[in-house]
Write a protein that holds these residues in place. Structure first.
Motif, PDB file in Angstrom:
ATOM      1  N   TYR A   1       0.763  -1.129   0.289  1.00  0.00           N
ATOM      2  CA  TYR A   1      -0.342  -0.464  -0.063  1.00  0.00           C
ATOM      3  C   TYR A   1       1.129   1.047  -0.410  1.00  0.00           C
ATOM      4  N   ARG A   2       1.358   1.325   0.962  1.00  0.00           N
ATOM      5  CA  ARG A   2       2.667   2.657   0.996  1.00  0.00           C
ATOM      6  C   ARG A   2       3.522   2.594  -0.433  1.00  0.00           C
ATOM      7  N   PHE A   3       3.853   1.569  -0.550  1.00  0.00           N
ATOM      8  CA  PHE A   3       4.561   1.653  -1.720  1.00  0.00           C
ATOM      9  C   PHE A   3       4.152   2.322  -3.145  1.00  0.00           C
ATOM     10  N   LEU A   4       2.594   1.189  -3.671  1.00  0.00           N
ATOM     11  CA  LEU A   4       2.237   2.455  -3.936  1.00  0.00           C
ATOM     12  C   LEU A   4       1.597   3.569  -4.055  1.00  0.00           C
ATOM     13  N   GLN A   5       1.427   4.002  -3.121  1.00  0.00           N
ATOM     14  CA  GLN A   5       0.689   5.947  -2.892  1.00  0.00           C
ATOM     15  C   GLN A   5       1.425   6.436  -3.084  1.00  0.00           C
ATOM     16  N   GLN A   6       3.548   5.770  -2.667  1.00  0.00           N
ATOM     17  CA  GLN A   6       4.919   7.078  -2.837  1.00  0.00           C
ATOM     18  C   GLN A   6       4.499   6.888  -4.127  1.00  0.00           C
ATOM     19  N   LEU A   7       4.092   5.548  -5.484  1.00  0.00           N
ATOM     20  CA  LEU A   7       4.286   5.838  -6.702  1.00  0.00           C
ATOM     21  C   LEU A   7       3.389   6.624  -7.574  1.00  0.00           C
ATOM     22  N   ASN A   8       2.193   6.102  -6.905  1.00  0.00           N
ATOM     23  CA  ASN A   8       0.803   6.942  -7.923  1.00  0.00           C
ATOM     24  C   ASN A   8       1.482   8.500  -7.196  1.00  0.00           C
ATOM     25  N   ARG A   9       1.980   9.057  -6.127  1.00  0.00           N
ATOM     26  CA  ARG A   9       2.238  10.521  -6.062  1.00  0.00           C
ATOM     27  C   ARG A   9       2.669  11.341  -6.626  1.00  0.00           C
ATOM     28  N   ASP A  10       4.833  10.354  -7.035  1.00  0.00           N
ATOM     29  CA  ASP A  10       5.722  10.809  -7.506  1.00  0.00           C
ATOM     30  C   ASP A  10       5.241  10.861  -8.786  1.00  0.00           C
ATOM     31  N   THR A  11       5.236   9.616  -9.387  1.00  0.00           N
ATOM     32  CA  THR A  11       4.933   9.266 -10.966  1.00  0.00           C
ATOM     33  C   THR A  11       3.982   9.831 -11.827  1.00  0.00           C
ATOM     34  N   GLN A  12       2.741  10.086 -11.215  1.00  0.00           N
ATOM     35  CA  GLN A  12       1.627  10.445 -11.615  1.00  0.00           C
ATOM     36  C   GLN A  12       0.758   9.473 -12.312  1.00  0.00           C
ATOM     37  N   MET A  13       1.025   7.475 -12.022  1.00  0.00           N
ATOM     38  CA  MET A  13       0.812   7.137 -12.836  1.00  0.00           C
ATOM     39  C   MET A  13      -0.645   6.261 -12.134  1.00  0.00           C
ATOM     40  N   THR A  14      -1.119   5.974 -13.523  1.00  0.00           N
ATOM     41  CA  THR A  14      -2.880   5.620 -12.764  1.00  0.00           C
ATOM     42  C   THR A  14      -2.769   4.344 -12.617  1.00  0.00           C
ATOM     43  N   ILE A  15      -3.560   3.990 -10.973  1.00  0.00           N
ATOM     44  CA  ILE A  15      -3.823   2.654 -10.956  1.00  0.00           C
ATOM     45  C   ILE A  15      -5.380   2.056 -10.761  1.00  0.00           C
ATOM     46  N   ILE A  16      -5.423   1.120 -11.589  1.00  0.00           N
ATOM     47  CA  ILE A  16      -7.218   0.748 -11.068  1.00  0.00           C
ATOM     48  C   ILE A  16      -6.499  -0.332 -10.678  1.00  0.00           C
ATOM     49  N   LEU A  17      -7.337  -0.409  -9.455  1.00  0.00           N
ATOM     50  CA  LEU A  17      -6.874  -2.255  -8.990  1.00  0.00           C
ATOM     51  C   LEU A  17      -8.475  -2.328  -8.399  1.00  0.00           C
ATOM     52  N   THR A  18      -8.674  -3.774  -8.854  1.00  0.00           N
ATOM     53  CA  THR A  18     -10.017  -4.118  -8.090  1.00  0.00           C
ATOM     54  C   THR A  18      -9.650  -5.531  -7.310  1.00  0.00           C
ATOM     55  N   SER A  19     -10.493  -5.830  -6.049  1.00  0.00           N
ATOM     56  CA  SER A  19      -9.924  -5.990  -5.216  1.00  0.00           C
ATOM     57  C   SER A  19     -11.904  -6.345  -4.189  1.00  0.00           C
ATOM     58  N   HIS A  20     -11.424  -7.949  -3.632  1.00  0.00           N
ATOM     59  CA  HIS A  20     -13.043  -7.983  -2.325  1.00  0.00           C
ATOM     60  C   HIS A  20     -12.567  -7.995  -1.350  1.00  0.00           C
ATOM     61  N   ASN A  21     -11.020  -7.163  -1.219  1.00  0.00           N
ATOM     62  CA  ASN A  21     -10.178  -6.792  -0.215  1.00  0.00           C
ATOM     63  C   ASN A  21     -10.336  -5.128  -0.104  1.00  0.00           C
ATOM     64  N   THR A  22     -11.710  -4.908   1.415  1.00  0.00           N
ATOM     65  CA  THR A  22     -12.119  -3.681   1.199  1.00  0.00           C
ATOM     66  C   THR A  22     -10.871  -2.691   1.992  1.00  0.00           C
ATOM     67  N   LYS A  23      -9.803  -3.809   2.207  1.00  0.00           N
ATOM     68  CA  LYS A  23      -8.382  -2.868   2.834  1.00  0.00           C
ATOM     69  C   LYS A  23      -7.213  -2.094   1.941  1.00  0.00           C
ATOM     70  N   ASP A  24      -7.529  -3.068   0.815  1.00  0.00           N
ATOM     71  CA  ASP A  24      -7.695  -2.229  -0.092  1.00  0.00           C
ATOM     72  C   ASP A  24      -7.442  -1.472  -0.552  1.00  0.00           C
ATOM     73  N   ILE A  25      -8.546  -0.901  -0.832  1.00  0.00           N
ATOM     74  CA  ILE A  25      -9.454  -0.109  -1.217  1.00  0.00           C
ATOM     75  C   ILE A  25      -9.898   1.049  -0.176  1.00  0.00           C
ATOM     76  N   GLU A  26      -9.286   0.881   1.050  1.00  0.00           N
ATOM     77  CA  GLU A  26      -9.501   1.150   1.862  1.00  0.00           C
ATOM     78  C   GLU A  26      -8.219   2.996   2.211  1.00  0.00           C
ATOM     79  N   ALA A  27      -7.428   1.461   2.022  1.00  0.00           N
ATOM     80  CA  ALA A  27      -5.974   2.648   1.968  1.00  0.00           C
ATOM     81  C   ALA A  27      -5.459   2.951   0.664  1.00  0.00           C
ATOM     82  N   LEU A  28      -6.450   3.083  -0.549  1.00  0.00           N
ATOM     83  CA  LEU A  28      -5.251   3.281  -2.002  1.00  0.00           C
ATOM     84  C   LEU A  28      -6.516   4.133  -2.689  1.00  0.00           C
ATOM     85  N   ALA A  29      -7.431   3.529  -2.665  1.00  0.00           N
ATOM     86  CA  ALA A  29      -9.027   3.862  -4.207  1.00  0.00           C
ATOM     87  C   ALA A  29      -9.066   5.449  -3.423  1.00  0.00           C
TER      88      ALA A  29
END
Lengths: 255, 321, 258
Positions: free
Chosen positions: B199-227
């Motif tokens: 989670y921490r890594f993907l947030q940083q990646l998104n912040r630093d490189t403006q990479m667009t991220i599409i993620l699917t999950s049925h784990n709500t923790k993924d969604i709460e942490a990232l989306a």
């Protein structure tokens, strides 16, 4: 593409080395079956010096060349084909569809089979010895080499067609061995077969031509069948590519 | 809103399945006349994604979220509607130039060679995606460092833990620095600390490189942490689109708070009912302020405001066709 | 009875995958045809119709029968056993109140049943075995059964030993190669020079070459007796090997012997 292939080859080597023992055994078995063919040929020719104009050396040339073609196919493509069947049956092709390279060739060249290299080199050595005795003219030697290359392409195309059939049929594991059986049945002088079978396997599915033609070039009896078998091989390659495209469409719509 | 990087416009897709007939004559019949059946997987979905956004696709198993990802990445052809990614309107044509700009990680499938170290697969990907050598070296060092797997780079994949393997799958998807990253169930089956790391890594990646991220999950923790934004897919249809908090606001039962205190209250205020020793339900509709001393409150939640509960309720609902 | 059940299961499985069964019969037919055409050419060009006591039409029957026998005497128990050992299910098997090897034997019989029926029909209708008196007929039947049990025990023993030496799977090509060369599948062993006749007494030859000659009516009472004795000898050896090797299986070795 060359660079990618170089990496795939070195990865194949690394995998082989991690299963060294199996690799050594596989190489030994390859030699074992070749020796059995030699002994059996020796038995045949202990009763008669020639069969349909083929003497023992010609016959040796024929079965060694057939083995050479088969081991070349095995070395270059068999591991890729085995892997491809698994990938299709496990529904694991998704990543292949996402790569900016041609998936047909990527899978075909995905692995080389190093254990077969041992038997391949041995067979090539023996064949060199046989050719030195048979002394084909340079032109016929060239024809021989061309015929071997066409042969490998033919065996590749047959296997590719059978392997890709896994998109439609599963549970028919015995089907995968069919090209191998066809080629080993074809490693005999064409003339021993009834006329109808000869015509069928020289002209329609030219597996007899694939084995007999290079051997004939080897003992200085060139044949135009080479051109025909090359043509049929080209058609089969095209067919296998078309089948692959159809298979992918089916894969994505049904998975 | 800036020009969207992904535009999905009334897209539908159905799978074709074949019904099998029993018996020998049935098999024979099937060989020539098979009964086709179309199973709708995605129905009339429209969605836009802005550059640099993290979008979560939520849905139960089989809801159609993976199909949606496969449509966007061009694995599947769009049957109806239109879809544009970057400047490509036909992802299914799989133009190399398009494929080089997206990265995909599918959790159920692996792209790592089982008997070889991850490095070998990555080197192969380097050539496939034509990443310059020095760029590859620097970027790989950064990625493995961030995900704490540098030491495992040369260990055969079969000897790695599931968490380490998932991290390398993620690195495989990122090695050519794609502009859009698709993650299908990225944290399935891995431990909490690896999850947090990812989670921490993907947030940083998104912040630093403006990479667009599409993620699917049925784990709500993924969604709460990232989306930053979520779309909920149920039975192939989009039933919600908005922020995670918007989702909670829309579906949480209104006006009841669950309060936990550090010790039982001595006197029970009006509109407050005790459910356990130091757990209380507060009828917020009847009050303007919380009648409990803030110093003793451990937690306050909107009743049924938990994302998991909301989704469980949503997914169990049948959607009218 | 549970062994009967085991047998039925194995047979049903073989018949369920009848596509594979048909393909296997097809490929074997091709092998028979290839060898036959080659031998017919040898007969034609050698100018004789008798090679080591076998005429050209008998040679075709010989090749057909020996190839069917190669299917009957398959190496499949090796895979079952190695799979059980590898996934740790052998100990589960050994806890059952049923003897593992007897059960495995009935699986073996069940898998080979279609081919056994082919061989049985050939023995009953084509072969002169039962026209040579009941004594010879019974002795032949005894040889067939004894050889069958012997071969199974030997394969089981070999697979048990080999598990400790090597990974088991590459054994199949070796056993196939041995059957081809020593079992008389590639050519009848009696064409070997007389100094090599003893080769026909190896277990593969008993299963392939000798049972084919039996069917062709080419086994004298004397040879039949020797083969019976050899099969019994190999069987004893195989059982000893199984018992010794099983003792080294690190879990409940005594149950293996049961």
């Amino acid at each position: 593409m060359v660079k990618i292939y170089r990496i795939l080859v070195s990865q194949s080597l690394a995998e082989t080395l991690s299963y060294r023992f199996t690799a050594v055994l596989t190489a030994i078995f390859g030699i074992l079956f070749y020796v059995i063919e030699l002994v059996t040929g020796g038995v045949y020719f202990s009763f008669t010096p020639t069969i349909y104009g083929w003497n023992f050396l010609d016959y040796l040339n024929l079965i060694t060349t057939a083995n050479l073609i088969s081991y070349l196919y095995q070395f270059l493509f068999v591991a890729g084909h085995e892997d491809l069947v698994d990938q299709i049956l496990d529904g694991n092709l998704d990543y292949s569809l996402l790569r900016p390279v041609n998936a047909y060739w990527f899978h075909a060249s995905y692995r080389v089979d190093f254990p077969s290299l041992v038997t391949l080199v041995l067979t090539a050595g023996i064949e060199t010895g046989i050719l030195l005795k048979l002394q084909p003219t340079p032109l016929n030697l060239l024809g021989y080499l061309a015929a071997v290359i066409v042969g490998v392409a033919f065996v590749f195309a047959l296997n590719q067609i059978v392997v890709t059939a896994a998109f439609w049929i599963d549970g028919m594991t015995a089907l995968d061995g069919l090209p191998e059986y066809l080629m080993s049945a074809s490693a005999r002088p064409a003339k021993i077969y009834p006329r109808l079978l000869q015509q069928l396997f020289l002209w329609v599915i030219p597996s007899l031509a694939i084995t007999n033609v290079p051997a004939q070039f080897g003992h200085n009896r060139p044949s135009w069948l080479l051109a025909w078998s090359a043509l049929v091989t080209g058609v089969l390659l095209g067919l296998s590519y078309w089948e692959w495209r159809r298979g992918l469409l089916r894969y994505v719509s049904a998975n | 809103m800036t020009e969207p990087i992904i535009t999905i416009d009334h897209v539908s897709f159905d799978y074709v399945t074949y019904t099998k007939q029993s018996g020998l004559s049935g098999s024979w019949h099937d060989l020539f006349h098979r009964q086709k059946q179309r199973v709708p997987a995605v129905q009339n979905v429209s969605l836009q994604v802005a550059p640099g956004e993290i979008l979560g696709l939520l849905g139960a198993n089989g809801a159609g979220k993976t199909t949606l990802i496969k449509l966007m990445t061009g694995i599947l052809p769009v049957r109806a509607g239109s879809l544009q990614l970057l400047d490509d309107q036909h992802p299914f044509q799989k133009r190399p130039a398009f494929l080089r700009r997206i990265g995909v990680m599918l959790s159920q499938k692996s792209q790592l060679a089982w008997d070889l170290p991850p490095l070998d697969t990555l080197v192969l990907l380097r050539e496939i995606y034509q990443v310059p050598h020095d760029r590859f070296t620097d970027w790989l060092a950064f990625l493995t460092d961030q995900l704490a797997v540098t030491a495992q780079l040369k260990v055969p994949v079969r000897k790695l833990s599931l968490g380490q393997r998932i991290k390398f799958e993620l690195i495989c998807a990122l090695i050519h620095t794609p502009e859009i990253l698709f993650l299908d169930e990225p944290t399935i089956g891995i431990d909490v600390s690896s999850q947090a790391n990812i989670y921490r890594f993907l947030q940083q990646l998104n912040r630093d490189t403006q990479m667009t991220i599409i993620l699917t999950s049925h784990n709500t923790k993924d969604i709460e942490a990232l989306a930053q934004r979520v779309a909920v897919i149920n039975h192939g249809r989009k039933i919600f689109e908005g922020t995670p908090n918007g989702l909670i606001a829309q579906y949480a039962s209104a006006a009841t708070l669950e309060v936990v205190t550090d010790a039982p209250l001595t006197t029970l205020p009006a509109h407050v009912t005790q459910v356990a020793d130091s757990q209380y339900l507060v009828d917020a509709a009847a009050l303007t302020t919380l009648p409990i001393d803030p110093q003793h409150i451990l937690s306050v939640h909107r009743r049924n405001g938990n994302l998991d509960d909301i989704l469980t309720r949503l997914f169990s609902q049948e959607v009218a066709p | 009875m549970s062994y009967w059940q085991t047998f039925q299961n194995a047979l049903t499985t073989t018949l369920t995958y009848r596509g594979n069964l048909v393909l296997r019969l097809l490929t074997v037919s091709v092998e028979i045809a290839v060898a036959s055409f080659m031998w017919l050419a040898v007969y034609r060009f050698s100018g004789q119709d008798n090679v080591a006591g076998i005429g050209s039409s008998q040679m075709v029957v010989y090749l057909a029968v020996v190839n069917v026998l190669a299917l009957i005497f398959s190496a499949s128990p090796i895979f079952t056993l190695s799979a059980l050992i590898r996934n740790g299910n052998l100990s589960v098997m050994l806890l059952r109140p049923i003897n593992y090897f007897r059960q495995s034997f009935w699986t073996y019989v069940g898998q080979a049943t279609p081919y056994l029926i082919i061989y049985g029909l050939a023995i009953a209708f084509i072969s002169p075995v039962f026209r040579r008196g009941w004594g010879y007929g019974l002795a032949s039947l005894g040889l067939i059964i004894l050889t069958y049990v012997m071969f199974f025990s030997l394969i089981s023993g070999v697979s048990l030993i080999s598990f400790w030496l090597v990974q088991v799977w590459p054994l199949r090509p070796v056993l196939n190669a041995l059957f081809l060369l020593l079992g008389g599948q590639a050519f009848p062993l009696q064409i070997l020079p007389s100094a090599w006749r003893w080769v026909a007494l190896n277990p593969f030859a008993l299963a392939g070459n000798q049972l084919t000659l039996l069917l062709l009516g080419k086994l004298s009472v004397h040879q039949l007796t020797i083969d019976l004795a050899m099969a019994a000898g190999w069987l004893v050896l195989a059982i000893v090997v199984v018992k010794v090797a099983a003792a080294f299986v690190p879990m409940r070795g005594s149950a293996v012997n049961g």
